[in-house]
Scaffold this active site. Structure first.
Site, PDB file in Angstrom:
ATOM      1  N   CYS A  28      -7.191  -2.123   2.944  1.00  0.00           N
ATOM      2  CA  CYS A  28      -7.111  -2.066   1.504  1.00  0.00           C
ATOM      3  C   CYS A  28      -5.600  -2.864   1.304  1.00  0.00           C
ATOM      4  CB  CYS A  28      -6.744  -0.861   1.034  1.00  0.00           C
ATOM      5  SG  CYS A  28      -8.132   0.240   1.402  1.00  0.00           S
TER       6      CYS A  28
ATOM      7  N   ASN B  91      -3.725   2.699  -0.022  1.00  0.00           N
ATOM      8  CA  ASN B  91      -4.065   1.829   1.236  1.00  0.00           C
ATOM      9  C   ASN B  91      -3.361   2.536   2.319  1.00  0.00           C
ATOM     10  OD1 ASN B  91      -1.883  -1.123   2.599  1.00  0.00           O
ATOM     11  ND2 ASN B  91      -3.804   0.339   3.226  1.00  0.00           N
ATOM     12  N   GLY B  92      -4.269   2.970   3.457  1.00  0.00           N
ATOM     13  CA  GLY B  92      -4.080   3.814   4.465  1.00  0.00           C
ATOM     14  C   GLY B  92      -5.061   4.530   4.867  1.00  0.00           C
TER      15      GLY B  92
ATOM     16  N   TYR C 185      -0.677 -10.197  12.349  1.00  0.00           N
ATOM     17  CA  TYR C 185      -1.968 -10.762  11.452  1.00  0.00           C
ATOM     18  C   TYR C 185      -2.280 -10.394  10.062  1.00  0.00           C
ATOM     19  CZ  TYR C 185      -7.131 -11.421  10.817  1.00  0.00           C
ATOM     20  OH  TYR C 185      -8.099 -11.674  10.359  1.00  0.00           O
TER      21      TYR C 185
END
Lengths: 485, 485, 485, 485
Positions: free
Chosen positions: A26, A126-127, A267
């Site tokens: 996310c 997000n998570g 990344y």
């Protein structure tokens, strides 16, 4: 010639291009006090598109009504100008999501928006929570109903059942019940709230708009696109509450050591982002230099696997003096899917994205630099492409340590049984991917490149040292022993 | 805080991202004798997507019936698996198109497919005829009717009014009437035909499939994706006729000096393509080395304008020893359009695509390498981005000579009045784009990098030496004098 | 001629065709134990399309997983064959919805599907709760969160907070808390449940499939289309629980007098449906005969306002011997919206649907029969159309009593201030719609046609006798006095 | 219960609902001198939707540029408000098309728009040329190329190869070469032209707008919707040329006897249209009265097959005194396609559209009235539905004579081998459709209802008397003998 009749041809299939990476699940953005809040949120999501290409959504608020638009696909496909117009109000939050499973559906798209006794609340997250399942069971037992499969809905239910003097306090109290990773943005009738979990797994930054408004975003690249000035990173364990009265900072959780995800640097994050003070591109270049220190090779060219291996390859080339060359050209128009011929072209899934360059590779001893090896299948195909293009030797260097375990903190990872480094020795991996030599950066060298491990990173997928574990009756160490048995 | 009310916000607009380059107008592909011909044509178009993102189409044939599917947009959007299934037959031709004007419409999409007295004929055309208008008037006078605005339809009418022993002869005779650039593929009930005009402006290559079938394509990168073996370039002035009996080569036109478009190497073609024996990436690197010879600079970093300036910047860095750095990061998810805020973010159109890296640029003397300067507006914005990120000096090097004239041979170019190099001296251009120094490669150095001008190139947009001119009553030299007056 | 230039033309607008009727808000269907459950649900919704054209949805279950597909628009537009394929399982429920407000959005589409402590539950609801707001407040106070604006979600929360030995008992207990109208179908992992509220406002019927499976539907016309045999009406206050063990009937609510909506017979239901033993078409014809008894007119032709006035007009014509004629022809291709010219054509909204027939109407004394007059605007336009076509006299007869109040039980009605019969005397209405005479059926005659009022009907919108009122501290009579004051 | 598992369920298929009628292939409209020309053309097509639901298109002109929008589907689906806005200019022509074959494709959609030596020409055509094939061959031989499969393109080529003082003369000269049926509208830069072929097979009417502009349309119902005043029918063999100077009428063809298609009155045209002076609804009622004269039946109810049989059934009921009842209810929401269950519901294709009414039919002797029997399959299903609903006797009356031959003049008809009346005696047909009695109106009685055959009608599909035949070397009589042998 005996031309085949058309009826012999099998049907073409649509191929989901799997690039064999771990994937961030996310990205989030929040805008406060800007007349074009939804439009800026849209731009922010655009900049964060690399954090999730499966679905996108925005919820805006005009102080009374909340408006939302969500859909499957990339930001540019989900939002049309008309949709932006309908997202009224001078504050908004947005979300992009990566597919966690094949069964991705619209109703699992964020931000979620609910009404409860204190009014409206929208949330983008997000998570990943490691105790979501048990919290959910507890909530269901107490009479809660769930419309989605997302952890985010657990947080909302906790908020609805919590007392507190304001939305920030209620949200903080609710989050205290959760264990796991979250960098989230929330919107109430009057406030934009940003929170980063106590270990700070995922990034979250604060920016200021010329107009006086504020921005929260997963990465600084989102600030750059909308012309917002970077103010600072939200700290691990911090909650910021933005209202017309200004910004308030709270630290509602018990203090602990930060454990930022180191893979964000390797990344996930965009190279132009700077997270917790470290620029991603520069970090990758330093990792490349560490690779050069660890694995000097007698080679003619250093070739990155584009685009994620580019910076590390440049670092390696600089440190060794071996020429940096683009020996694999990336097709920039590739989307997430592709219509594949029934009679499969050899190594098709890789060829769609990468084309090897015989003029660079022929007869050469090649150092290939990639950011990771996950299942190993793609790495093997890439080595083959490079050999087919005439390379004499292929030395494969990896800018992350061997990935031996899954992530529980918001990254989409395959099962341990599919992680080549969890199932095979390095020498076996080398043979499986058909490389002349193989080198992974060590955890120590990685932290060297990051400026030292003191800053506090999560490297659980390499080290097995999980800061929070799902079965929290045991210590992480105990669990690790069990898992490795 | 005095938050603006939503009704003050102007409507967002969709911005067509103009990257201020010359643009190739088309790419073509043809497949013969493969059971999944349409699918391979689709893949070929995918690989050629950089040659045209506005529209795409495929016509296939099962020997009797022709099937077609065309649409506006990118290949991945125009074709769904179902569409491919309906394109029956073991031969097919395909086309991608770049927008020549804002008024782009579906009916101007190729391949065209007609029926005439000798049966069916489908045609896909890369290039531009300079005498299309007068041929069209002549044909209309003789009773022809036109359904489209495309030159391609003129060729079809000429074929329909031509005698000849076979489709190849009729097509050759028809083309003899035309003046201009064409690399085209045609499909009849029994044959796939490829033709390259006598001057060979645009590339066209031949490949062989494992199955025994054949491929024609604008560039070798299309062969690579579908696993076809490169056989050879179609020569300037050559026609190849592929049937079940094999390949026949004809040279139906009066022999003349080849004049391959040099800009294909500088910008249009994909770096992994090899055209008429020269690999594009290597040519660009050599151009960068020539720039280093011509314009050595005291600088700290060499930064490409991605992605087209990357190879030349690498060549420059190698030749000078100045470090090559990614000082501008490109957003890989950018499409052709974007919803823009009403209150424009400064330099928005460039920022959407490029983000400058203060960690690379701050306090540095920067050599920026780009492939061309067309209107100059984008170059100026890029220099500003780099300066805003802290660069101390910006030296702008260009891997093409000044573009002073439009192309008449299949490239989408602005009017001469909009070409900054046609309206201003080099020093004026330098000031306009706010660079500390400016260097264009010279035509001589360009040919040095290309292996000599003897191979025969068209450089009309730099030199004014137009191999064919629209008013052909005068010599090119006469016209040049007139134009420059 | 002084032709206007195109730039003078204003932009066309899309007109939402408002036919000035009360509108049913929903239709529901449930299928149990049929291998093509979703397909049969789709067909059932098709047959019930007249009960809601704004949105449609189906939730199916394979016993473990629930699958859903919902969308805005008509059934044929929302569902494609692929969507049906993905709705796995041998049981399914479906829903069609009519727009209650302009702000209709996807998230307010049914069936709702939740997970709670007892598993999964999907619900589709036809009707309206009068105490939804206070229940919602109570639930929110107890920590519930709401994702939608629908009453249906209130029911789901109540179920989740209720104890009970099975889903049926929990649902019954939850419904005991509600006041209002509901004919609903629910799906659990093992059961299909149908419930009709104690007063039985909305219809619900049970059918049996050849295969041995069962069907629940709002009207019998849905059974007819899928070839199901009519078993019986679900009784007011009845709950049926269909499982693999068969059908169980419960009466969990305190018994009371049935109050079926009489307007279902006058207008909402399809003429081919038979509800609680009365065929709709025959009821309408009998109403027409009652109109003939009350309002005999010296007229030349009886003309229905198609299609809803047809049966009553036939009844009137039969009883009076005046010829029945189609003097208004309906356009069968009209959808819910229409692009309207900027320079409005006179009476456009009506003309799109109805075209008057001069050959029928010219010089005639016309009895026009319609089912209702709501705002009166459409009636006035229709009388004008008929007069413009040459009618000498227009006598307007209405097969419902004057509608003087809104419905609170699941019908979409305008405010009382917009109801012409609530604001004007009959003579004023006659003048406003420009009729020579006006006759509404009386409530008594209506019940005569219905076979007597003993069966128990709700006629609140005519009589003000609301069986359940939102402020239930007062009696309906008290409220009526207050309202009428 | 042994519930089937979902994997046993076969896939649902989309069913193209074939209502087993002959079908009109086109409707046309033209607007001249109105600032909202495209919008009025759109409305005109809406009113003519019954003449073709497969595709629709509009070409407009602003005097210089022509604009077009075409698409597959119904008018409401093909045109959005934005599309109308882009169709600039104060004149426009439009077209709706019925599918002639399954292989219907976008490129066969009208109006066609070409450029030729005299400028632009757009054409929309209702009808069929019987010598199109040979004209096409001739044109191809002379060098013409064809982009479509439509007769309309033949006309355009003929125009382009014709001399003449103006577009009208050129079009007339071109049409002189053709044989067959055409009612067409054409648009040049300055003129709107309407032509009806010498035999006048298809209707074409002229109307006047309040604004002073003009309308051409296939039927008067199109004039009614846009508020245009009916001026007159275009006569067989007439060409009208509408320019800013007014209307000019020409009769460029050799005079001959009018042969208007009588089936336009029986089925194709809308009942509210009046064509060549005869109102369609009234004609159908008179046909019903003729049926009563020919086939008096001892019956209890007269039931129409809706909607096309309604008027004739009313005429029959009036003449016989037998009550007219709606014994078959039509679903108004049915589109052209439907998702069908794999395990077919009995008589599904008919049931989707028609639901029988046991309350009307049970125990009754029923006279069913339909407009035609084509293949007989649908008629048989309808008789079965009526019997299943309890009818004691079913007498089937048809308001057209037996259809024994195909139409060559613009109507989509099945092969002679599929026409039940061409393959079977009346008694055989009666048995095949399972009726107690069967009666077709006679040709004589049909003309009686039409006011006499003197007006000149084409009844070739009943009589075999083809006014123009494809092989015109023989007389129609000779051909008839041959065909019947």
């Amino acid at each position: 010639m005996n031309a085949s009749s058309p009826c012999h041809a099998a049907s073409p299939r649509t191929l989901l291009l799997d690039d064999d990476h771990f994937h961030d699940e996310c990205g989030v953005v929040g805008i406060f006090a800007h007349p074009e809040a939804a439009n800026l949120a849209y731009l922010g999501l655009y900049a964060l598109q690399h954090r999730g290409q499966e679905a996108a959504g925005i919820v805006s608020s005009d102080g009374e009504k909340f408006h939302n638009h969500r859909g499957m696909g990339r930001v540019a496909d989900v939002f049309k100008a008309d949709d932006i117009v309908r997202l009224l109000g001078n504050r908004a939050i947005g979300h992009v999501r990566y597919s966690t499973t094949g069964g991705s559906v619209l109703r699992n798209t964020q931000p979620l928006h609910i009404k409860y006794r204190h009014g409206s609340l929208a949330l983008a997250h997000n998570g990943n929570l490691v105790n979501a399942k048990e919290l959910r069971e507890e909530l269901e037992h107490a009479g809660s109903i769930f419309h989605t499969d997302m952890d985010t809905e657990v947080i909302l239910h906790l908020v609805a059942r919590t007392e507190g003097k304001d939305a920030g306090e209620r949200l903080a109290t609710a989050l205290t019940r959760t264990k796991g990773a979250y960098s989230l943005v929330a919107l109430t009738e009057t406030r934009l709230i940003g929170v980063r979990d106590p270990l700070g797994f995922r990034p979250l930054v604060l920016g200021r708009l010329d107009s006086g408004g504020y921005v929260l975003a997963s990465e600084t690249c989102a600030l750059d696109l909308i012309g917002a000035e970077f103010v600072r990173d939200i700290a691990a364990g911090e909650m910021v509450i933005i209202s017309e009265g200004g910004i308030e900072s709270r630290f509602p959780f018990a203090p602990t050591q930060r454990r930022m995800c180191v893979f964000e640097y390797i990344y996930f994050a965009r190279p132009d982002s700077t997270l917790d003070g470290i620029n991603v591109y520069q970090a990758r270049k330093r990792i490349g230099r560490e690779l050069a220190r660890l694995f000097p090779r007698d080679a003619d060219v250093v070739v990155p696997v584009p685009d994620s291996g580019v910076a590390a390859a440049m670092g390696y080339a600089e440190a060794t003096g071996i020429p940096f060359e683009l020996g694999l050209i990336r097709n920039h128009y590739v989307g997430r899917t592709f219509i594949q011929p029934a009679q499969s072209v050899r190594d098709f899934g890789v060829k769609v994205k990468l084309n090897p360059m015989p003029s660079v590779l022929k007869g050469k001893r090649v150092v290939l630099v990639d950011d990771s090896i996950v299942r190993g299948t793609t790495s093997a195909k890439i080595v083959n492409l490079v050999r087919d293009a005439g390379a004499r030797e292929v030395h494969f260097l990896v800018s992350s340590p061997p990935t031996t375990g899954p992530c529980h903190y918001g990254i989409n990872t395959p099962d341990r049984s599919q992680l080549i480094a969890a199932q095979h020795t390095e020498e076996e991996v080398r043979k499986l991917i058909n490389a002349d030599s193989l080198g992974y950066i060590s955890i120590e060298a990685l932290y060297q490149a990051m400026g030292g491990r003191e800053a506090g990173y999560c490297d659980a997928c390499f080290s097995g040292d999980y800061p929070i574990f799902q079965d929290h009756g045991m210590s992480a160490r105990q669990l690790r022993l069990i898992r490795e048995a």
